[in-house]
Design an enzyme around this catalytic site. Structure first.
Site, PDB file in Angstrom:
ATOM      1  CE  LYS A  13      43.799  61.031  53.384  1.00  0.00           C
ATOM      2  NZ  LYS A  13      45.113  60.500  54.478  1.00  0.00           N
ATOM      3  CG  HIS A  99      39.434  57.541  53.924  1.00  0.00           C
ATOM      4  ND1 HIS A  99      39.712  57.871  55.081  1.00  0.00           N
ATOM      5  CD2 HIS A  99      40.333  57.172  53.166  1.00  0.00           C
ATOM      6  CE1 HIS A  99      41.231  57.355  55.553  1.00  0.00           C
ATOM      7  NE2 HIS A  99      41.120  57.634  53.781  1.00  0.00           N
ATOM      8  CD  GLU A 101      41.681  60.207  56.751  1.00  0.00           C
ATOM      9  OE1 GLU A 101      41.106  61.059  55.969  1.00  0.00           O
ATOM     10  OE2 GLU A 101      42.947  60.022  57.060  1.00  0.00           O
ATOM     11  CB  SER A 215      52.211  55.356  55.281  1.00  0.00           C
ATOM     12  OG  SER A 215      52.325  55.992  56.329  1.00  0.00           O
TER      13      SER A 215
HETATM   14  P1  PGA Z   1      48.794  58.042  53.811  1.00  0.00           P
HETATM   15  O1  PGA Z   1      47.170  57.899  53.791  1.00  0.00           O
HETATM   16  O2  PGA Z   1      49.648  57.261  52.662  1.00  0.00           O
HETATM   17  O3  PGA Z   1      49.070  59.330  53.750  1.00  0.00           O
HETATM   18  O4  PGA Z   1      48.674  57.306  54.595  1.00  0.00           O
HETATM   19  C1  PGA Z   1      46.648  57.148  53.057  1.00  0.00           C
HETATM   20  C2  PGA Z   1      44.496  56.983  52.753  1.00  0.00           C
HETATM   21  O5  PGA Z   1      44.074  57.750  54.193  1.00  0.00           O
HETATM   22  O6  PGA Z   1      44.033  56.447  52.699  1.00  0.00           O
END
Ligand code: PGA
Length: 252
Positions: A13, A99, A101, A215
């Site tokens: 990210k 993604h 996001e 997570s």
């Molecule tokens: P995370 O993110 O492991 O911090 O939950 C996973 C992702 O967004 O690809």
């Protein structure tokens, strides 16, 4: 024994500096070089500007480097965007598209995600196509509907197991420390493989890797990665430290 090779992918990210990227990618490369009998493929996806640092740090190891998002067009007037040819040129072999996001922050629709995946394919990159339901959608009992329609809308026709990876990332599990139960993850992954089969045929769907993301960490990855239709992980937070990310990979 599945013919799908486990993919352990780090989504870094908007994190890191050149020095941190050199240390993180270099540390992982050292681990991989020192390991024997590795039964997984490792991928790291830094911010576009940190890709050259990551590529130089993993040189001589089998770690793959990928972009986090590419534009659908080959080039042109798209301020702030990155073309697939630029990722390819910089040494990438993968690109994450769709993604949550990006879907949320940038309003990307399934059509946009599909166009980006087509662009990645055309440059010879493997597209990691992300899908997943929000908490409200899950609570409303729409998990399968949402993931099914995202597969139908985001995966290009003619995709293959070679040029496409699907990442199932429940939006409510990303960065929250919460995950679905293993049974729920397996159910959704099996469903996704079925939806994928409608799109690209049974044979390709059976060979296509479907990653779980949200997570995933050293503590829960063994159980998640052991599930029949989970072929790896897309890992955010736990991919930012060499020891944590390596511990996840070792659970493959
Ligand atoms: P995370 O993110 O492991 O911090 O939950 C996973 C992702 O967004 O690809």
């Amino acid at each position: 024994m599945s013919e799908r090779r486990t993919l352990i992918a780090g989504n870094w990210k908007m994190n890191g500096s050149v020095a941190e990227t050199l240390a993180l990618a270099g540390g992982l490369a050292d681990k991989l070089k020192a390991a024997d009998d590795v039964n997984f493929e490792m991928l790291v996806c830094p911010s576009a500007i940190l890709i050259p640092a990551a590529v130089s740090a993993v040189k001589g190891s089998d770690i793959q480097v990928g972009g986090q998002d590419n534009h659908a067009n080959a080039k042109g007037a798209h301020t702030g965007d990155t073309a697939v040819s630029m990722f390819k040129d910089a040494g990438c072999s993968y690109a994450i598209v769709g993604h949550s996001e990006r879907r949320t922050d940038h309003g990307e629709t399934d059509d946009v995600v599909k166009a980006k995946a087509v662009a990645a394919h055309s440059a010879g990159l493997v597209a990691v196509i992300c899908i997943g339901e929000t908490e409200a959608e899950r609570d409303a009992g729409k998990t399968l509907d949402v993931n099914g329609s995202q597969i139908a809308g985001s995966v290009p026709d003619g995709s293959t197991a070679e040029n496409t990876v699907v990442a199932y990332e429940p939006v409510w599990a990303i960065g929250t420390g919460r995950t679905p139960t293993s049974a729920e993850v397996q159910d959704v992954h099996a469903f996704i493989r079925g939806e994928l089969a409608k799109k690209i045929g049974d044979a390709e769907a059976a060979k296509t890797r479907i990653l779980y993301g949200g997570s995933m960490n050293p503590g829960n990855s063994k159980e998640l990665l052991a599930l029949a239709d989970v072929d790896g992980g897309l890992i955010g937070g736990a991919s930012l430290k060499v020891e944590d990310f390596w511990a996840v990979a070792e659970n493959a």
